[in-house]
Scaffold this active site. Structure first.
Site, mmCIF file in Angstrom:
data_model
loop_
_atom_site.group_PDB
_atom_site.id
_atom_site.type_symbol
_atom_site.label_atom_id
_atom_site.label_comp_id
_atom_site.label_asym_id
_atom_site.label_seq_id
_atom_site.Cartn_x
_atom_site.Cartn_y
_atom_site.Cartn_z
ATOM 1 N N GLU A 1 16.415 39.623 10.287
ATOM 2 C CA GLU A 1 17.202 38.395 10.453
ATOM 3 C C GLU A 1 17.568 37.811 9.102
ATOM 4 O OE1 GLU A 1 14.522 37.103 14.280
ATOM 5 O OE2 GLU A 1 15.069 35.582 12.822
ATOM 6 N N CYS B 1 18.875 32.817 3.666
ATOM 7 C CA CYS B 1 17.448 33.076 3.817
ATOM 8 C C CYS B 1 17.278 34.533 4.239
ATOM 9 C CB CYS B 1 16.894 32.127 4.881
ATOM 10 S SG CYS B 1 15.166 32.401 5.257
ATOM 11 N N CYS C 1 5.652 41.327 10.057
ATOM 12 C CA CYS C 1 4.749 40.759 9.049
ATOM 13 C C CYS C 1 3.308 41.024 9.457
ATOM 14 C CB CYS C 1 4.993 39.255 8.948
ATOM 15 S SG CYS C 1 4.095 38.483 7.586
ATOM 16 N N CYS D 1 -0.004 34.481 10.509
ATOM 17 C CA CYS D 1 -0.043 33.010 10.589
ATOM 18 C C CYS D 1 0.168 32.600 12.053
ATOM 19 C CB CYS D 1 1.033 32.388 9.707
ATOM 20 S SG CYS D 1 0.829 32.766 7.960
ATOM 21 N N CYS E 1 3.651 31.259 13.478
ATOM 22 C CA CYS E 1 4.869 31.975 13.057
ATOM 23 C C CYS E 1 5.281 33.061 14.054
ATOM 24 C CB CYS E 1 4.625 32.593 11.683
ATOM 25 S SG CYS E 1 6.049 33.486 11.044
ATOM 26 N N GLY F 1 8.632 38.374 7.008
ATOM 27 C CA GLY F 1 7.863 39.182 6.065
ATOM 28 C C GLY F 1 7.216 38.381 4.961
ATOM 29 N N GLU F 2 6.301 39.033 4.281
ATOM 30 C CA GLU F 2 5.604 38.406 3.156
ATOM 31 C C GLU F 2 6.075 39.119 1.886
ATOM 32 O OE1 GLU F 2 3.691 35.867 2.145
ATOM 33 O OE2 GLU F 2 3.697 36.922 0.237
ATOM 34 N N SER G 1 8.909 32.636 -1.320
ATOM 35 C CA SER G 1 7.861 31.920 -0.593
ATOM 36 C C SER G 1 6.732 32.878 -0.215
ATOM 37 C CB SER G 1 8.465 31.304 0.676
ATOM 38 O OG SER G 1 7.482 30.593 1.383
ATOM 39 N N SER H 1 3.184 28.562 0.866
ATOM 40 C CA SER H 1 3.012 28.018 2.211
ATOM 41 C C SER H 1 1.576 27.528 2.322
ATOM 42 C CB SER H 1 3.304 29.101 3.249
ATOM 43 O OG SER H 1 4.635 29.532 3.090
ATOM 44 N N LEU H 2 1.401 26.238 2.239
ATOM 45 C CA LEU H 2 0.034 25.690 2.177
ATOM 46 C C LEU H 2 -0.438 25.285 3.575
ATOM 47 C CD1 LEU H 2 -2.187 25.077 0.118
ATOM 48 C CD2 LEU H 2 -1.247 22.761 -0.082
ATOM 49 N N HIS H 3 0.271 24.362 4.175
ATOM 50 C CA HIS H 3 0.069 23.944 5.567
ATOM 51 C C HIS H 3 -1.257 23.259 5.892
ATOM 52 C CE1 HIS H 3 3.853 25.834 6.203
ATOM 53 N NE2 HIS H 3 3.398 27.064 6.181
ATOM 54 N N ASN I 1 8.510 24.565 13.816
ATOM 55 C CA ASN I 1 9.491 25.092 14.776
ATOM 56 C C ASN I 1 8.739 25.580 15.990
ATOM 57 O OD1 ASN I 1 12.207 25.056 13.630
ATOM 58 N ND2 ASN I 1 11.280 26.282 12.003
ATOM 59 N N CYS J 1 12.644 31.862 11.591
ATOM 60 C CA CYS J 1 12.709 33.306 11.487
ATOM 61 C C CYS J 1 11.761 34.010 12.444
ATOM 62 C CB CYS J 1 12.418 33.738 10.061
ATOM 63 S SG CYS J 1 10.963 32.956 9.411
#
Ligand code: SAH
Length: 352
Positions: free
Chosen positions: A93, A106, A113, A117, A120, A160-161, A192, A215-217, A291, A333
């Site tokens: 995507e 993006c 991935c 997470c 996600c 993906g990472e 990211s 990406s802390l969160h 999201n 995503c």
């Protein structure tokens, strides 16, 4: 013999491949420009190359194109989401977004991935493979061609990472910014990561001018590990140490991504902890509502993001609220690819 993926070759590699077949080195620069400046992806259209050489090129090289499988346009803003089919039938995507300063894209760095997470959609669909440098690059070239828009910034925040596909991502960065080719400034690229610590050190030592987003969160090791399994391998203190090293080495400010999730990470105590963690650091926090992913129950109450931003401001932490774009087209995503992959499985490949 397997053909060489020409769009993944940097100029010196292309020069080597060209001289290996007994051709003059300068031909490589010509071809590199056809691909990266003129964006011609068919050897027959490379008119200053002899027909003989073009035939040879076709025998040795392949050009990894992307095909639009699906295109979704937002009715709210000008966000467009492309589901691209890769040459092996997998999907990725790419999202095109309009901002006041220009167009941003993006891009994805892997098919799926591994990071898992919890919030996600990419994690749910699982990992298939890394993307090649050419496949990352072509998301940009093809999106520019499809949309007719000039892209002024790129974010590696799709599926993906990126630091789990380190070598290919680095090669992509060198390719897109090569002054003899596309010449895109790394200052307009953000990468990211969920926090693969050894790779952050490696990246820091390269002193690239890109923007690193983490990406802390959650500022809490226990809570973060619950929602981001990567935190069990590299804990938050190691992560922050790597971030400080990155800032010191590159002189660049880091962005911390923080999806505000009800009952998970948006209490006053979280704000205290986050402020303590980031105090004195050259950084800023980017707040987003989570999201909705249909398999998960995470949500963000209407005013929660603004409330958390105020809490951080009160603690003198620099925070911005990211505009949500493309909310009507599942621009988050991973969701389209997951559905397309599911359709393929259920219908035996017929998604028409
Ligand atoms: N693997 C990288 C880049 C891809 S994800 C990373 O983890 O940073 C891009 C960003 O979207 C990350 O900040 C990620 O945590 C966030 N994200 C993923 N799913 C989300 C969701 N459902 N709501 C809000 N942000 C999400």
């Amino acid at each position: 013999m397997e053909k060489l993926d020409i769009l993944s070759l940097e100029l010196p590699e292309l020069e080597q491949a060209i001289t290996d077949i007994g051709e003059k080195k300068f031909r490589a620069k010509q071809i590199f420009q056809w691909l990266h400046v003129k964006r011609v992806f068919n050897f027959d259209e490379m008119t200053d190359i002899s027909v003989q050489l073009r035939t040879k090129l076709k025998e040795i090289f392949c050009i990894n194109g992307l095909f639009v499988q699906k295109k979704l346009e937002s009715g709210i803003d000008n966000t467009v989401k492309y589901l691209y089919r890769l040459s092996d039938g997998n999907f990725v995507e790419t999202v095109l977004m309009e901002y006041s300063y220009g167009y941003s894209v993006c891009v994805s760095t892997q098919v799926g991935c591994k990071m898992g997470c919890k919030f996600c959609a990419s994690a749910i669909a699982g990992f298939v493979r890394h993307l090649l440098p050419s496949e990352i690059l072509m998301q940009i070239y093809e999106t520019e061609r499809q949309s007719g828009k000039k892209i002024s910034s790129v974010v590696l925040m799709g599926i993906g990472e990126p630091l789990d596909n380190y070598d290919n991502v680095l090669k992509f960065l060198r390719l897109i910014s090569d002054s003899r080719g596309n010449n895109f400034s790394l200052r307009h690229i953000s990468l990211s990561t969920c926090g693969i610590v050894p790779r952050i050190y490696q990246l820091a030592d390269l002193k690239l001018q890109l923007t690193l987003c983490i990406s802390l969160h959650s500022p809490d090791q226990g809570r973060r590990s619950e929602i981001m399994p990567v935190s069990r391998a590299y804990n938050i203190h190691e992560l922050m140490k790597a971030c400080r090293y990155y800032i010191e080495k590159t002189g660049r400010r880091i962005t911390f991504e923080y999806a505000v999730i009800d009952n998970v990470n948006s209490s006053a105590k979280d704000a205290d902890k986050l402020a303590a963690l980031l105090r004195g650091m050259n950084c800023h926090v980017n707040l987003i509502p989570v999201n909705r992913v249909k398999e998960r129950n995470y949500r963000t109450a209407r005013s929660a993001v603004a409330d958390f931003a105020k809490q951080l401001e009160r603690r003198n932490i620099n925070a911005t609220v990211r505009r949500t774009l493309g909310s009507d087209i599942e621009a988050a995503c991973g969701q389209l690819r997951r559905d397309a992959a599911k359709n393929e499985k259920e219908n035996g490949g017929a998604d028409q």
